[in-house]
Write a protein that holds these residues in place. Structure first.
Motif: not given
Length: 400
Positions: A358-366
């Motif tokens: 799980y890469k923990r994007f700023y937009c995740s989780p959407c």
């Protein structure tokens, strides 16, 4: 039924019906009073339509009710395609599983009417709604005529309007695993008082479990037979990696790119005596580039029970977020789970034998309960950021 069609119906028909039935319920409370049914309940029904994974993650909540009230009769109301998942948990008697066909609206309406007739005759004491903010399930819970109706409520938070159809309104906590949210529903159902907000108890130390399903020797023999029918060379000394090769996901943005799967499978098949078994709900043709001797196509050829048997003889299951991961948690197989648009904080499989990417994007989780699992994303870079090499490396560690 397509998920977007379901959202449209739930919005345009669900909102006015929730409003109408809420007015009727308030009128009933004025006329007949608002006293709650006293415990212990004789009959408890759980409602869960949307996803098979959530049904499995609701096991701890169901078990709590059963353990607290040993003589209670348990029921489950779900779509027909999910009935095998309820059945395999071995906690709800098969005769007490109500099913709805959802291929089209006519079948769905007919089954709902048929189910409601039987449910109302059963005289259910408690209806526990496992759906997050579905209006469809809250309406059906109200129409079940259960004395106590438990479900998630948005209170002062953002979320979908569901009216005032539940007697016990529970806060959905997006910082707790969904299995603990389901336990909050079960615990709230066992309260004599429904003073909001619920549930005002500590979640520390609460154990969330899933059962390990015992499979018979003849079932293991049957799954080996199925594998040998596809490839006679496979044997009990072979390493078996199961891959969820499913791109017809209800929420397609959750899927790892198809090209990544193909690259990973090629790397795996370069190893000696390692077999790849592809699974999915619907039949899928193996691309010609994967036409290797040790790639077995079981897509669309397995039942839920078959999958549990397969997971009991395989070494690893790898796939993106979805119900298959949670079916695997009913066995002792190692799981490699890929998350992006959804958070593993909420939906990680309940087994220690899980490696999560799980890469923990700023937009995740959407995707969330608050937006009806809808997103504007058409380019799931959070999933694309999970590389083939890192997944392959983890896979080698497990099988070696």
């Amino acid at each position: 039924m397509e998920i977007n069609t379901a959202r449209i119906i739930d919005y345009w028909l669900g909102i006015p019906l929730c409003f109408l039935f809420s007015l009727i319920r308030r009128l009933e409370m004025i006329i007949f009073g608002g006293s709650l049914h006293k415990m212990p309940p004789a009959k408890v029904m759980f409602i869960g339509f949307s996803e098979m994974g959530s049904i499995i993650l609701g096991y701890s909540a169901i078990k709590r009710i059963k353990d607290r009230y040993p003589g209670v009769k348990l029921y489950f109301w779900t779509f027909k395609g999910n009935s095998d998942v309820v059945d395999i948990l071995e906690i709800i008697p098969p005769a007490n599983i109500f099913t709805v066909r959802n291929e089209n609206l006519c079948l769905m309406f007919a089954d709902i009417v048929r189910n409601l007739r039987r449910i109302r005759k059963e005289n259910i004491d408690v209806a526990i709604d496992f759906e997050l903010f579905s209006r469809f399930s809250s309406i059906l819970g109200y129409l079940s005529a259960a004395k106590i109706k438990v479900g998630f409520n948005r209170y002062k938070m953002e979320g979908l309007y569901r009216g005032d159809l539940h007697t016990h309104k529970v806060i959905y906590n997006s910082y707790l695993h969904i299995s603990k949210n389901f336990i909050a529903l079960a615990e709230s159902a066992m309260l004599y008082s429904a003073d909001p907000p619920l549930l005002r108890q500590s979640a520390d130390g609460v154990e969330c479990i899933v059962p390990k399903i015992t499979v018979q020797e003849k079932e293991i023999d049957a799954i080996w037979t199925k594998l040998r029918q596809e490839n006679p060379l496979i044997n009990k000394n072979s390493k078996i990696i199961v891959i969820r090769f499913d791109f017809d996901d209800k929420v397609s943005v959750r899927a790892w790119p198809r090209s990544y799967y193909l690259s990973l499978i090629k790397k795996i098949l370069a190893k000696d005596n390692v077999y790849v078994v592809l699974i999915s709900v619907k039949p899928t043709d193996i691309p010609k580039t994967l036409d290797y001797q040790r790639c077995i196509n079981l897509t669309g050829k397995t039942t839920v029970r078959d999958l549990v048997c397969l997971f009991n003889i395989a070494n690893v299951l790898m796939g993106h977020d979805g119900g298959t991961l949670h079916i695997a948690s009913l066995s002792n197989i190692y799981i490699i789970a890929l998350f992006g648009p959804e958070s593993p904080l909420l939906y990680a499989p309940l087994t220690e034998k899980t490696e999560i990417f799980y890469k923990r994007f700023y937009c995740s989780p959407c995707l969330s309960a608050y937006n009806n699992r809808n997103t504007t994303c058409n380019d799931n870079r959070c999933m694309q950021a999970i590389t083939v090499d890192e997944v392959y490396t983890e896979m080698l560690k497990i099988i070696s």
